[in-house]
Every structure is written in C-alpha cells, then in structure tokens.
Design an enzyme around this catalytic site. Structure first.
Site, PDB file in Angstrom:
ATOM      1  N   THR A   1       4.263   1.709   2.338  1.00 41.78           N
ATOM      2  CA  THR A   1       5.697   2.105   1.388  1.00 41.78           C
ATOM      3  C   THR A   1       6.431   3.196   2.032  1.00 41.78           C
ATOM      4  OG1 THR A   1       4.845   1.014  -0.633  1.00 41.78           O
ATOM      5  CG2 THR A   1       6.669   2.416  -0.665  1.00 41.78           C
ATOM      6  N   ALA A   2       5.673   4.294   2.017  1.00 43.15           N
ATOM      7  CA  ALA A   2       6.502   5.532   2.455  1.00 43.15           C
ATOM      8  C   ALA A   2       6.786   5.139   4.434  1.00 43.15           C
ATOM      9  CB  ALA A   2       5.616   6.705   2.518  1.00 43.15           C
TER      10      ALA A   2
ATOM     11  N   GLY B   1       0.701  -1.294  -0.088  1.00 38.55           N
ATOM     12  CA  GLY B   1      -0.059  -0.075   0.029  1.00 38.55           C
ATOM     13  C   GLY B   1       0.804   1.290  -0.062  1.00 38.55           C
ATOM     14  N   CYS B   2       0.191   2.378  -0.233  1.00 35.47           N
ATOM     15  CA  CYS B   2       0.834   3.849  -0.427  1.00 35.47           C
ATOM     16  C   CYS B   2       1.421   4.026   1.071  1.00 35.47           C
ATOM     17  CB  CYS B   2       0.058   4.525  -0.942  1.00 35.47           C
ATOM     18  SG  CYS B   2      -1.619   4.860  -0.420  1.00 35.47           S
ATOM     19  N   TYR B   3       0.629   4.106   2.117  1.00 28.57           N
ATOM     20  CA  TYR B   3       1.130   4.590   3.297  1.00 28.57           C
ATOM     21  C   TYR B   3       2.208   3.650   3.728  1.00 28.57           C
ATOM     22  CZ  TYR B   3      -2.449   8.287   4.138  1.00 28.57           C
ATOM     23  OH  TYR B   3      -3.416   9.215   4.073  1.00 28.57           O
TER      24      TYR B   3
END
EC number: 1.2.1.38
Lengths: 348, 348, 348, 348
Positions: free
Chosen positions: B152-153, B148-150
């Site tokens: 990954t960061a 997911g995006c969150y």
C-alpha cells in the site's frame, strides 16, 4: 453547537484537545491562541491534524475569547489566573487545564508554585473538575479547574476506600510513573529521546507539586472526624510517551478484606462511564487506556496481609488532562457525558 | 446495519478491526472466531476493549459465518483460500486481509508462499482492494483482497508517476521500514522487546513476499507498451509498534522535474480522502498517521539531480490492513467512504 | 602514558570519549573544557562516570591545552578551525571529531556549512581519519579529521567495490538511519522523547551535510579515470539511541556477482580489526556493534538481479565518532590499534 | 588462568557472562552447553560476539564440566540442583545464577517454585553471593548462590538501615521495576516488542518469587531480637531492556533523620567498590549503571516526615546477575574484586 476557544494550543494537552474536539459533534472551535506562533496553521505544527483543522494560531485577544461560549486554558500555571477573571466577568465559561485554580488554600498554592496568586476569589469559586466526585457542581460551574494527571489516577484509586474509612488514612503511599508527554513539549535537555530511552528514574521524590492537590482531594471525601489523609508520593519518569500508572499502598482497617474492598469499588463506580473496576488481582496496562478517558483499577492484597495495593492507570493526556476536560464540558452543557469520548484505546 | 463476522480475531489486525468497527454506525459484529481461544471473551484478551465488546471467540463454523452479510478474514495465508469458496457460493461478501487472493499469477503465489493455491479461480475473480486504483470494481465485488502493508505505502508513492510514465520503470528501489506490529502477535524470540528495542536491522533483503504483489500493482497502472516496473525492495524492522515508512528512489525521465512530479501527485490524489500530498521537501512522520487510514506523501529531488525521492507513510495496521478493509467495506456497501475512519491520528 | 585534553566535553561524543579513555592504559586526561559548565565536575553531569573521573570542566585555555600531547575536539563545527592552528603551531597533535577539517575543497565546505572557513591551509594538511584507507598518513599526522558517522558506515560499505571498479559509480543510493544520539545533546523540541518515540521519519532528504564528505571519500579510492562516484543520500531518524544502519544500493558491472563482490570484501578487510564481513545474505543488527568500534557488513543480490545491496552498521558514537578517534590515537602513537577498544558490544 | 565452563548459555545472563568474561584476564572458557543448540557457534547466536569467541555450544557432559575449575549455571530453576551435586563432589567450584540455592528454608523454596527440591543439603551449604554481606564466606565457598536481580537492588537499599535498626522492619514496601531482559529470552507473546513498547504494568502484585529471598536476606542482617522484616513487594515491567529501579519506603524510628540515615549508608558502603551512595535527594538513573556491576543509591525524606525513601538502581543482567557472578568469582579466586568489572556504564 457551541463556540469554543483554546488558549495556549501548542503543547501536548492542546493538540490532544484538538484531536478530541475534532470528533465532538456539538463543538465549533473559533479560536486557538499562541503568542509565539501567531499566524502559523495548526496543521503545520501538528501534521496529524492536516485535513482536520483549518485553524491558525492567533495572538490572545480577550474580545475574541469573550465571543466563545467556552474557553479552555491549556497554558502553564500563572497564565489562566491572569486572564480568566475578565472572561468570567463577561459571562464566558472556562475549563482550566492548568494548576491555577485547583488548590483552595492559597498560601499552599503560593508555596508550591513559588509565586503570588492573583485571583484568589476565583480559586474559591472554581469547581474541581473530577466528575466522579463533583458532577453536580460541574454542571452549573462557570469555572472548572481540571485535575492534574497524577491526582486523577491517585484519587480515583483511593476514593471508595477513604469515603468508607476502610483504610488508615495517615500513612498512604503513592508510587506513580508517567510517560514523558507529561513533562510537556519543551526543548529541555533532560527530556531528550537520548536521555530517556532505555532509562528510568524517580524525580521530585522529596516533594512534587501535585502532592497538595492530591491530599486536598482525598481529605475532601473523608467522613467528618477522620484523621486527615497523609501521603508520601514519589513520581517516576517512564521511557514511553503516554500513560500514568499509580501503585497505591494503604493499610486496611481491621475487618476489611480484599473482597470487601473490591465490593466498595464495584458499588462506588457502578454507574461511572470512565472508571473500570477490573477483577481482583488483575494488572491494568497503561496501553489499555491509551487515548481514552478511561481509568482502570485493580486491587491486590499481597500475601493476605493488611496492606491493600491499588493499581490505577490512565492516559495522562486524556483522562489526566484533555479528555477529562471534554467530560467536564459535556456535563457543563448538559450533553451525554461520553459524547466524543467513546473510542476504544489504540492497542497495540 | 449489516451483520459482520471476523475469522481469526486474535492477532493485531483483528483487534484493530474491532477497534475501528466499534466506531462504525452501520455494522453489527455477530461472530468472531478463534479455534484456540473459543470461549474466551474478546475483552479478556484485549483489555482495551473492556466496555466496548461483549463478543466471545467461537469455533469457526461455516453456517454461522454464512449468516453474515460480510466476513473479514484476518488469518495467516492459506486459511482464507480454504474457507472463502463456500462462503462466496452462499452469497456472502468477503474481505480477505491475508495474502491469499492478492496475486493473480498462481505459480508466482505458490513460489513465494511455498504451498499450492487451492482456489485459483477465486483468485482470478477477486478484486484487489486498493481503492485509489480499483474503486469501481470494489463497489460490486464479492471478494476483495485487501493489500499488504508495504504494497500500500509503496504503490501509492509511485502510481501517479508510473501512470504518467514520468519515471524509468526498470530500476525502482523501495527502501522501507515497518513497526514491529507488522510481524504479528506471535511468541517468537526474534520479536521480543529485549531483541528489538534500541536495535534496527534489515530483513529478507534478498527477497520478501510482498515484492510480487508490489510489482503486479505497479505494472497494472503503467500505460500499455511500457517497460514493466522492476523493483528492488529491502524491508527493515523498526524499534516501534506501528507505522510504515517507504523511501522510494526512481529516475525521472527527461523533462520531468520536482514541480512536474508534484503536480502529477496533486492532480491524481485531488479527490482521494486518504492520500495527503504534502508540500515538496516535507518529511512525513509515521506518527502523523498513527491509527488512521491516511497515507502521507512528499517528494524530494536531491541536489536537483535526476533521482526523485518519494517518502510515503502509513500505519501498517490501519491503511496497511484493517482501516483499509473498512474503506473497502464502505465502498462495497455504498456508504460514505470515510465512515468510521474520520478520527485524527494519536499524537504524541 | 600521554597527556590528553578534550575540548567540548559536554556532548555525547565527549562522554563517549571519557568512557572509552577510562579503559585505555596509556592515557591520562589532564583537562576537559566547557565554557558554560566550567567548575562543574564531569561526574555530576554524567553520573555514569561517578567513581571513574575526578575531572572538572574548565574554561578553554590555550596554554593548558598546549601542555597536552594530544587534544581531542568534540565541539560543534566552527570551533576547532579557530583554535587548532595555534595548538598545531605549538606542536600539539590534534584529533578533531567535528566537520571542520574533513572536506578538502573549501568552497564546498563553506557552501554546506554556511560560513567562511578560517583555516583552509590546515584543512589541506589534515589527514582524514578513516584508518581503513589512510592508516599510514594517520600514523604521522599532526591533525586528524575524524570522519562523520554516516560517512564511516557508507564508505566502508562501498570502498572494496569502488576500488575494484566493480559497481557503476554514477548512480549510488545510500539510504541510512541513525539513532537519536547522532543529533547531539541539545534541548530542541524536535529531539524530545515524546516527539521521537514510536515515530520514524526521513530528514534532510533534499541534501545533508555529510554528502560531500562521503562523495569525496568514495572518489578518493576510485581508480584513476573512473567516472566519479555520485550519490543520492537520504538519512532517517530512528526511535533509538545509538546505531547507524546504511542500506546501500549500486549496480554491479557486467561479470560481477554476489560471490565476486563478497570475495572483494573478504580480501579487502582481511586484516582490518574493526570491519567484520559477515556471511552473504546476513542482516547485521545495530545492537551487535553497540558501544564498539566495529563495523559489520553483509551483501545481498535481490532476485539475482544487477543491484548489489550492502548493509553496513556501526555505532554512531563509537566507530562513528569517539571510538574511531581512539583508533586514530592508537595509530598516531604507535600502540596496538585495538588498545582500549576490545570490549564486545552490550547485547541485549 | 582458570578454566571456566558455563551451563546454559543461550539466555541473557549467558551472553552477559560471555561479554564480561571476554574482558577478564584470568579466565579461559573451556565449555558452554546447550542441549537444543549443540553444534551452533556462540557467535552465530549472538553476533555481538563475532571475533570475541570461537566457542561452540555443546551437549552438557559432566566429565567435561568436571574438568573446569569453576562452573557457572545460567539455567532456569531446577537444573542446577540436579547437576551441581556431582560437580561439587568432584571438587569443582560452582556459581549458580538461578534460584536453586538461594533460599535456606526448603519448604519455602518448594512452595514458591512449585516443585520438590532435590538437593536440600547443598542448599544449606551454599553461600549467598551478596559480597557486601557475605564476602568472607564467599572467598572459601565451593557453591555460591548468586542473588536475584530484585533482591540485590532491594537488599542493598535497606541493609544499612536494618543492621542499625534505624527503621521499623514490619511494614517495608518495595516498589520495583525491571527492564524486559529480566524476563529472559523466551518466545512468549506477552514479552513481544509490540506488547511492551509504550506500555507499563505491574505483575505478580499478589506475590512474586523473589519475596522470600528478599525477606531472608533482610532478616539475616537484623540485630538479634528485632521484629523480623516484613515486606510488601510489587514488581513492574518497564518498556526498556536493562535496569532495575527500586523505590523503597520505610518508617524511620524516632530520632532518625535523613542525615543520620545518609551517614549510615556512607559508613556502611565506604569500602564497597560497587555501591555508590549519592548525595541526599539525588535521583539515580538506571542508565547510569547500564552494563556495570554498580548499585547507586540515594535517600529522600519527603516533606520531612517519618517515611524514608531509598532509591536503588542496578543493571538486572549485571549487578543483578552476571557481573555479580564475576565479582563472586574474583573473591573466590583471590583476585582483585573489580577485575574485569572496571568499565563505566554505556551512556547514552
């Protein structure tokens, strides 16, 4: 591989040139100049270029520039006309993204830009870099004057009609709007985020410097003997970063219809890689060309009347500046015209 | 050249996949499915793809999909787990951009997603597609669960510290914010322009579905015997389109300093093509990674105290979804990991 | 009716003061000063005030200012401390919106603001203008130091908890974000629209000037004998004009729960006209307070753990500056505290 | 004090009415209806109204509505024409913010709105609520049809010229742009933040429903015997929330100049509280009228030619809808016309 130098790389057209050239297989950038930031790494000013560029801004130096095969000028007006003559004399080819060599009539240039022109002979020789009109001359040009952003969007939206004398040329109206990047990367109060967000306004409605460039370009494609194109042009400032949208109003000549006009566009731009004639009654969006060299155009004939509305969108920093400069470079060096310019737009 | 199919191509991760694949030299897209838009040309839905894609949405069909070498799922959760098993059985490799195969603990998945999981065995086999951690397993995986995006960061911002047990794992705080494209392309009132422009708010502050994925990933890299990582995670919705910014707070263990932490990051990500460790006390901007697969990270130690602040930015649709999917594909098929992912960010 | 003068009216807090005072029935503005714009009509600088103000900027003149009952300073730090002493001596009451008189510890002020303080005695006398804490002293104050924007949002979000010693004070984390108007109306490149639109970033993550003001305010409400509040504070810049959102993390002391914390807030702010305690697990939006003096607060306890998350929003130019200044004025002159501050937020 | 009811209060014109009425001293709101949200507190839907309104949405009920002195309809077209007749019969006065009663020619209404009109007699009786033209009739009207947003901005920009026959009426061009709130609070994909941010486009360029309303209004003020006003109208969607900007192009009749035109505007609007004629060659900004009932206008004569450009800005939700409705109410009930409408715009 050719060697390329950039004069004035600290503005938005500069960083856009760097972004696009990073993906061009035939180019090595050998120098990028900035008097104020000499010694600073390009990637420190533009962190988007970290990992893509080891360049460091250097003081402009004519010998260094003369070592390049091609020099781009991404400077405010007035700079290129002072520096280009010596480069041209030493055989360097030049693409100037500023307004210095776009206008053929020197008194007109001097009136609109408020200063004397110091290289009028070169202005006469310079080729106007709108490939859709001047492709052949560009190929052999030593100095190309890259068109302005509004002029590109507007000319491409009327050229097929004026070439065919399908519209009345004497009462053209160009209502256009630009993203804020068009105003450049300068610390002016009026360009602040807090001044422009959730806000919209016209500017220079009584007269904008791009007007004579547009009229010159439009008249240039009219058949001999035509009444010269006359334009009312009102630019507006959009609360967004990139994009120009031109809404063009002209009166159809008797016998012309939406369909005949559409046919003119389809025919005229059939082989153009960067002009997309959309189906009639479409509404092109600026984001559909974001970051690309594309111009998208659509036609409307409101209420079936005699006014033809042309909608034309480009990215002001791309087809309106740096990507068009690359297109010109590709033509000048005999490469495929789309080289380095193939990526689709960033959407959303 | 491999044949690739995309299931569910009408959302933002779908159009981003199409944009990126258009520039990938080893891929031919043979099908893109949408039940609701079957028969519509992709370029009619996304005009940015006019001239770049002749594809037409088709009804999902397992035989067609099985003819591809690789299938991307860009669907809401629940879809892939129903369709992937047959594809895997028929030997097709799959990269799933949804949440279906990210969580190993099935009861946890079922609790957060509110439905039974219908392919738990495949979830056990799936490789979590964070190349910076699982590169080797990805290379030979048949099914990759793209993060997911969150997650990954956030994971990239803490992995070097947790691997080295340099921070206290039991009181991690991740304050993160996402552009609106992260909420998808759905006609919900709360996602309207007029609801989100000039507005900022937290959401799901009491519990967000990405939490168990993040905790799983963080615990996975901790040395054996460590206290398990425990996270407070508050996401926010930004009035912008693309980008995730994570501000991560952790307590340094005794003896650790800003400099020692920076050294851990420099060492850990030295060979990673898509993680950029910036100089200490930098402030990465989301736009510096717009449209790219890059994650930029910087470290701060406010007032020299024992709290280490990590700033980590990605593009939610790129490194947070579709570009990371391409990175996984490149690894799976033995290509250069950066193939098709070299362009710098669009700035401004 | 009292006579009011404004020193430094060309910035955003200045125009916000003018907007709000235009609707206040007890105030006549007799002078507004600006050295650089002396002679310019206020309505020429701010066209939103056409028809609402006949004022013309004048050169600052102490005799003119001394003729007012109340002088607002909406100036950069350093200005008020030089001019206020004489005004105070001549019996004028002053509300300073700058940072000059907020910090009691002069060496701390001098360290963070990088210059000597020239009126330390007045700083000692000044009343910190947070009505929710210092209402009584404000009523009789001659000099009120109006709180900063971040400090207002953050203090209001923690005061009930610290007064009751319901949270651990030694590891507070304030993650906050501000609209771009918070950076003022100055022509800096980094504040351009094209630099901040579709972009998000932290700034001053290693240390921001509002930190000591916040810590001073938090410690001030703690019961005697408490460990002093210690704060990690990371501000961020939002791509929007107005609004501050603070996301506050603290550890609940044993025995405290979401419900007990909510009860503390409900009780503490029961009679406060400008603090709205929302239902638990709400998510206040910055636009819900746009243009108003309201602070909206909600509480979360993620996963039922021991971290209490407080969300607190204000308008940085209103409750974070000019509207709070009016609230202070209302208290100082014995008027209804909400006078001129009753309008609901502009939404959407 | 009068009793007021609002039918259809869940959209943007509804919440704007509530915001403005909250500051009006002569009005008590007794009912606000919504079929879908009956039972929900208004302040739960619009948190900006917390503390300002105790209202709860109720199912529309004619007896309740008939108990009010005045009913506002803030509904989609088609609703008011079905419900207003009974209210009018029972003596209630009505201000309809929808399009139902704006067009006198019923076949024209039916063609543009694609449905039969069920109350044509009332449409004939209704007074068009543009106070600058119909102030006297509004005072005694039982049913006022509040003008559309584009029609307000455009009519105010041309009325002085058409009344005096100073421009050629047969080739008028109105290029206008609206903030996204003009499209309403509906969950449509095309209205998402991620679709409209950093994007600009025309829409309905071939024909928009406001066209016949504008032409009717323009023709209504022309001297007898004039050629009827004919309009080309192209609306555009701006990446911002509030505001309409109209750029109007007309040909000056022989003998007319910028100065004579300016004099016509100054004279015509001398006593109008909500029309601000700015100095010639100004550029009104939409934000200068945000949240207010003001229309700001300026004139340009590009290159001294025969085209007169009028720039006209309003807030689409205020002078373009709800604030103009209050202005009408003030006239109908004999109050000061500016009552509740005095606040300056929110800027920045």
């Amino acid at each position: 591989m050719i060697k390329v130098a950039i004069v004035g790389g600290t503005g938005y057209t500069g960083v856009e040139l760097l972004r696009l050239l990073a993906g061009h297989p035939q180019v090595e950038i050998t120098a990028i100049t900035s008097r104020s930031l000499a010694g600073t790494a390009v990637a420190d000013l533009f962190p988007s270029l970290r990992g893509h560029s080891e360049l460091v801004f250097s003081v402009p130096d004519v010998d260094t520039l003369a070592g390049a095969d091609l020099v781009f000028f991404a400077t405010p007006h007035g700079v290129a006309q002072a520096q280009v003559p010596e480069l041209v004399q030493r055989g360097v080819r030049v693409i100037d993204l500023s307004a210095d060599f776009r206008i053929k009539d020197i008194p007109t240039w001097e009136r609109w830009y408020g200063q004397p022109h110091v290289a009028p002979a070169l202005a006469a020789e310079a080729v106007y870099g709108l490939p859709e009109v001047h492709r052949e001359q560009i190929a052999s040009a030593q100095l190309v004057a890259c068109p302005g952003c509004y002029p590109t969007a507007i000319q491409l939206g009327w050229i097929p009609l004026l070439e065919s004398a399908a519209i009345e040329p004497s009462s053209l109206i160009a209502n256009a709007a630009s993203g804020a990047s068009g105003a450049g990367r300068q610390g002016k109060t009026e360009l602040l985020f807090a001044e422009n967000s959730d806000n919209f306004r016209a500017y220079a409605a009584s007269g904008h410097r791009h007007l004579p460039e547009i009229e010159q370009g439009l008249r240039n494609v009219q058949p001999e003997g035509s009444d010269p194109a006359r334009l009312t042009f009102v630019p507006h400032l959009l609360p967004m970063v990139r994009g120009i949208h031109a809404t063009l109003y002209a009166r159809l000549k008797p016998g012309q219809t939406l369909e005949s006009a559409q046919a003119l566009f389809a025919q005229r731009y059939r082989d153009e890689p960067f002009v997309d004639v959309m189906p009639v009654e479409s509404h092109p969006q600026t984001r559909s060309v974001r970051g690309t060299n594309m111009c998208r155009i659509s036609l409307h004939q409101p209420q079936g009347g005699d006014t033809l509305v042309v909608l034309s969108v480009i990215d002001n920093l791309a087809k309106g500046a740096s990507a068009q400069a690359l297109q010109n470079m590709n033509i000048m060096f005999g490469w495929k015209e789309t080289l380095g310019l193939e990526s689709p737009a960033l959407l959303p």
